[in-house]
Write a protein that holds these residues in place. Structure first.
Motif, mmCIF file in Angstrom:
data_model
loop_
_atom_site.group_PDB
_atom_site.id
_atom_site.type_symbol
_atom_site.label_atom_id
_atom_site.label_comp_id
_atom_site.label_asym_id
_atom_site.label_seq_id
_atom_site.Cartn_x
_atom_site.Cartn_y
_atom_site.Cartn_z
ATOM 1 N N GLU A 103 0.678 -1.286 0.020
ATOM 2 C CA GLU A 103 0.029 0.037 -0.087
ATOM 3 C C GLU A 103 0.822 1.284 -0.084
ATOM 4 O OE1 GLU A 103 -2.433 -0.357 3.513
ATOM 5 O OE2 GLU A 103 -3.771 -1.848 2.624
ATOM 6 N N LEU A 104 1.838 1.293 0.812
ATOM 7 C CA LEU A 104 2.626 2.319 0.858
ATOM 8 C C LEU A 104 3.750 2.724 -0.389
ATOM 9 C CD1 LEU A 104 3.935 1.907 4.666
ATOM 10 C CD2 LEU A 104 2.613 3.902 3.777
ATOM 11 N N GLY A 105 4.154 1.481 -0.988
ATOM 12 C CA GLY A 105 5.224 1.565 -2.185
ATOM 13 C C GLY A 105 6.361 1.156 -1.495
ATOM 14 N N ILE A 106 6.648 0.314 -0.781
ATOM 15 C CA ILE A 106 7.759 -0.472 -0.063
ATOM 16 C C ILE A 106 8.021 -1.690 -0.812
ATOM 17 C CG2 ILE A 106 9.118 -1.141 1.556
ATOM 18 C CD1 ILE A 106 7.751 0.871 3.552
ATOM 19 N N ILE A 110 22.280 -6.771 -21.364
ATOM 20 C CA ILE A 110 23.181 -6.273 -20.273
ATOM 21 C C ILE A 110 22.441 -4.998 -19.873
ATOM 22 C CG2 ILE A 110 25.406 -5.358 -19.932
ATOM 23 C CD1 ILE A 110 26.490 -6.989 -22.186
ATOM 24 N N GLU A 111 21.948 -4.014 -20.341
ATOM 25 C CA GLU A 111 21.295 -2.812 -20.001
ATOM 26 C C GLU A 111 20.152 -3.466 -19.144
ATOM 27 O OE1 GLU A 111 20.008 -0.343 -23.175
ATOM 28 O OE2 GLU A 111 21.947 0.597 -23.354
ATOM 29 N N GLU A 112 19.256 -4.343 -19.286
ATOM 30 C CA GLU A 112 18.282 -4.680 -18.545
ATOM 31 C C GLU A 112 18.834 -5.104 -17.420
ATOM 32 O OE1 GLU A 112 16.404 -7.746 -20.957
ATOM 33 O OE2 GLU A 112 14.853 -6.471 -21.689
ATOM 34 N N ILE A 113 19.838 -6.168 -17.336
ATOM 35 C CA ILE A 113 20.444 -6.730 -16.014
ATOM 36 C C ILE A 113 21.165 -5.586 -15.081
ATOM 37 C CG2 ILE A 113 22.279 -8.318 -15.263
ATOM 38 C CD1 ILE A 113 21.606 -9.918 -17.892
ATOM 39 N N PHE A 114 21.723 -4.746 -15.864
ATOM 40 C CA PHE A 114 22.569 -3.659 -15.036
ATOM 41 C C PHE A 114 21.582 -2.770 -14.348
ATOM 42 C CE2 PHE A 114 27.230 -4.168 -16.225
ATOM 43 C CZ PHE A 114 27.449 -5.297 -15.967
ATOM 44 N N TYR A 115 20.387 -2.205 -15.134
ATOM 45 C CA TYR A 115 19.746 -1.195 -14.380
ATOM 46 C C TYR A 115 18.347 -1.100 -14.707
ATOM 47 C CZ TYR A 115 19.960 1.838 -18.626
ATOM 48 O OH TYR A 115 20.015 2.406 -20.071
ATOM 49 N N ARG A 116 18.015 -1.728 -16.181
ATOM 50 C CA ARG A 116 16.478 -1.386 -16.673
ATOM 51 C C ARG A 116 15.559 -2.265 -15.729
ATOM 52 N NH1 ARG A 116 15.992 1.661 -20.797
ATOM 53 N NH2 ARG A 116 17.683 2.123 -22.061
ATOM 54 N N ASN A 117 15.766 -3.463 -15.500
ATOM 55 C CA ASN A 117 14.921 -4.498 -14.763
ATOM 56 C C ASN A 117 14.568 -3.578 -13.439
ATOM 57 O OD1 ASN A 117 14.934 -5.967 -16.831
ATOM 58 N ND2 ASN A 117 16.457 -7.352 -15.895
ATOM 59 N N VAL A 118 15.572 -3.204 -12.586
ATOM 60 C CA VAL A 118 15.288 -2.537 -11.400
ATOM 61 C C VAL A 118 14.664 -1.382 -11.590
ATOM 62 C CG1 VAL A 118 16.451 -1.446 -9.437
ATOM 63 C CG2 VAL A 118 17.523 -3.548 -10.272
ATOM 64 N N LEU A 119 14.849 -0.582 -12.418
ATOM 65 C CA LEU A 119 13.956 0.652 -12.547
ATOM 66 C C LEU A 119 12.683 0.343 -12.836
ATOM 67 C CD1 LEU A 119 16.188 3.006 -14.575
ATOM 68 C CD2 LEU A 119 15.915 2.979 -12.052
ATOM 69 N N ARG A 120 12.266 -0.884 -13.508
ATOM 70 C CA ARG A 120 10.953 -1.127 -13.868
ATOM 71 C C ARG A 120 10.169 -1.399 -12.651
ATOM 72 N NH1 ARG A 120 9.048 -6.100 -13.992
ATOM 73 N NH2 ARG A 120 11.467 -6.955 -14.060
ATOM 74 N N ILE A 121 10.931 -2.301 -11.766
ATOM 75 C CA ILE A 121 10.173 -2.548 -10.317
ATOM 76 C C ILE A 121 9.853 -1.464 -9.749
ATOM 77 C CG2 ILE A 121 10.697 -3.625 -8.232
ATOM 78 C CD1 ILE A 121 9.999 -5.729 -9.933
ATOM 79 N N TYR A 122 10.783 -0.594 -9.785
ATOM 80 C CA TYR A 122 10.560 0.904 -8.964
ATOM 81 C C TYR A 122 9.343 1.585 -9.678
ATOM 82 C CZ TYR A 122 14.923 0.016 -6.734
ATOM 83 O OH TYR A 122 15.896 -0.774 -5.946
ATOM 84 N N LYS A 123 9.250 1.575 -10.709
ATOM 85 C CA LYS A 123 8.161 2.392 -11.536
ATOM 86 C C LYS A 123 6.718 1.599 -11.244
ATOM 87 C CE LYS A 123 6.749 4.100 -16.193
ATOM 88 N NZ LYS A 123 7.056 3.905 -17.546
ATOM 89 N N GLU A 124 6.720 0.341 -10.861
ATOM 90 C CA GLU A 124 5.861 -0.575 -10.567
ATOM 91 C C GLU A 124 5.030 -0.277 -9.185
ATOM 92 O OE1 GLU A 124 5.989 -4.361 -12.274
ATOM 93 O OE2 GLU A 124 6.482 -3.545 -14.311
ATOM 94 N N SER A 125 6.319 -0.059 -8.466
ATOM 95 C CA SER A 125 5.937 -0.244 -6.870
ATOM 96 C C SER A 125 5.933 1.081 -6.357
ATOM 97 C CB SER A 125 6.985 -0.910 -6.339
ATOM 98 O OG SER A 125 7.093 -2.445 -6.875
ATOM 99 N N PHE A 126 6.675 2.040 -6.752
ATOM 100 C CA PHE A 126 6.560 3.279 -5.886
ATOM 101 C C PHE A 126 5.499 4.285 -6.132
ATOM 102 C CE2 PHE A 126 11.550 3.633 -5.920
ATOM 103 C CZ PHE A 126 11.510 2.160 -4.967
ATOM 104 N N LYS A 127 4.951 5.244 -5.143
ATOM 105 C CA LYS A 127 4.058 6.127 -5.623
ATOM 106 C C LYS A 127 4.858 7.391 -6.041
ATOM 107 C CE LYS A 127 0.621 4.253 -2.354
ATOM 108 N NZ LYS A 127 -0.139 4.580 -1.015
ATOM 109 N N ASN A 128 4.031 8.367 -6.404
ATOM 110 C CA ASN A 128 4.667 9.680 -7.060
ATOM 111 C C ASN A 128 4.655 10.636 -5.888
ATOM 112 O OD1 ASN A 128 5.049 8.608 -9.576
ATOM 113 N ND2 ASN A 128 2.949 9.368 -10.123
ATOM 114 N N ASN A 129 4.420 10.308 -4.614
ATOM 115 C CA ASN A 129 4.371 11.202 -3.622
ATOM 116 C C ASN A 129 5.244 10.827 -2.530
ATOM 117 O OD1 ASN A 129 2.474 9.208 -2.875
ATOM 118 N ND2 ASN A 129 1.411 10.658 -1.618
ATOM 119 N N ARG A 130 5.550 11.520 -1.359
ATOM 120 C CA ARG A 130 6.279 10.974 -0.268
ATOM 121 C C ARG A 130 5.315 10.282 0.587
ATOM 122 N NH1 ARG A 130 11.572 13.140 0.182
ATOM 123 N NH2 ARG A 130 12.231 14.344 -1.622
#
Length: 316
Positions: free
Chosen positions: A159-162, A296-316
């Protein structure tokens, strides 16, 4: 090539040195991660874990809050080069402005002392990923799985985005997360049990389950989690062995579920990839094995950024 690393213990290492009166800072140090090394290594983002060892007997909440204060102090001293991020928008802004992103995570859910209000407080502090356990059973999980409170924490974290992190969780706890999670989750610093049977590593079924949930596994550089047998008594970490685990996880779960979770500053120094400035060695090894640049880009950073995009909220 950009790097997004899901786990290091550098903040707790700095905190440990300071508590015994020694000098330690993020800008430059003798650890495996510092700001200068990250800049040399091409880092976009580093997860900095707040690490609590229940075996030391310290109040876990107070221990975590002290390390968060250390983290904030280091961010303030180096704000032109690195800044804390809590949203995808902040990651994008830092990236555009040429700064490294620092994401705060928690390694040991008992820092919350079983209190959902403390979980929300840590979220306000910027924590965006958390393991349920470390090497001890606690109010959230044990060898039988997640406790009732642990299930409530998983729900509130989503719910929080953790992001829920199953590294260090028992096998039963892992499958409870699979059962109850509605969002992707990660194993921030774990390897393939098929190549090294350490209990911290993931079976092929676990790898597939994480992939099916859209999650990511951060491959760990620690020799003990990479190889079955030591060389002259040393579990030496070679880049080719890290690549072996990447290849296996990709084969079982697909390239979309593979990331990096070095465990730097929480592991020994028997490493070919001796610190975070040396990431070119792993890139070259993967190219030698036929990985194309996008993979290599997926493994080195893109996959992690995708997780954050799907999980984080846009507010604090």
């Amino acid at each position: 090539m950009y790097i997004a690393d899901m786990h290091c213990d550098t903040i707790s290492a700095i905190d440990r040195r300071k508590r015994v009166g020694e000098q330690a800072e993020l800008l430059s140090n003798h650890f495996q991660v510092d700001l200068k090394k990250m800049q040399k290594g091409g880092y976009l983002l580093q997860n900095f874990a707040v690490f609590v060892d229940l075996g030391e007997g310290e109040n876990p909440y107070q221990c975590a809050k002290r390390q968060i204060a250390v983290f904030r102090e280091e961010m303030a001293k180096n704000k032109e080069e690195i800044r804390q991020v809590t949203t995808v928008e902040e990651i994008r802004k830092n990236w555009q402005e040429g700064r490294i992103c620092a994401l705060l995570t928690m390694e040991e859910g008992e820092a919350c002392e079983g209190d959902l209000d403390k979980l929300a407080e840590f979220y306000k502090d910027g924590v965006r990923m958390m393991t349920f356990t470390w090497n001890y059973e606690n109010s959230l999980g044990n060898k039988e799985g997640l406790t009732r409170k642990g299930i409530a924490f998983l729900e509130r974290m989503e719910e929080l985005g953790i992001v829920a992190d199953v590294s260090h969780l028992s096998e039963a706890g892992f499958y409870d997360v699979c059962r109850y999670a509605r969002k992707p989750f990660v194993a921030s610093h774990s390897n393939a049990a098929a190549l090294c049977g350490h209990k911290r590593n993931l079976s092929d079924d676990m790898i597939r389950k994480i992939a099916e949930k859209g999650g990511v596994i951060g491959v760990n550089y620690y020799g003990l989690f990479l190889v079955e047998k030591p060389e002259n008594g040393i579990y030496y970490s070679r880049v080719e062995r890290i690549a072996d685990h990447i290849c296996h996880i990709r084969k079982v779960g697909g390239a979309e579920c593979v990331g990096l979770g070095s465990d730097f500053d929480g592991i020994d120094r028997n490493l070919e990839l001796s610190d975070c400035s040396k990431m070119r060695l792993l890139e070259e090894e993967l190219k030698r094995r036929g990985f194309h640049e996008r993979e290599i880009e997926e493994i080195f950073y893109r996959n992690v950024l995708r997780i954050y995009k799907e999980s984080f909220k846009n507010n604090r």
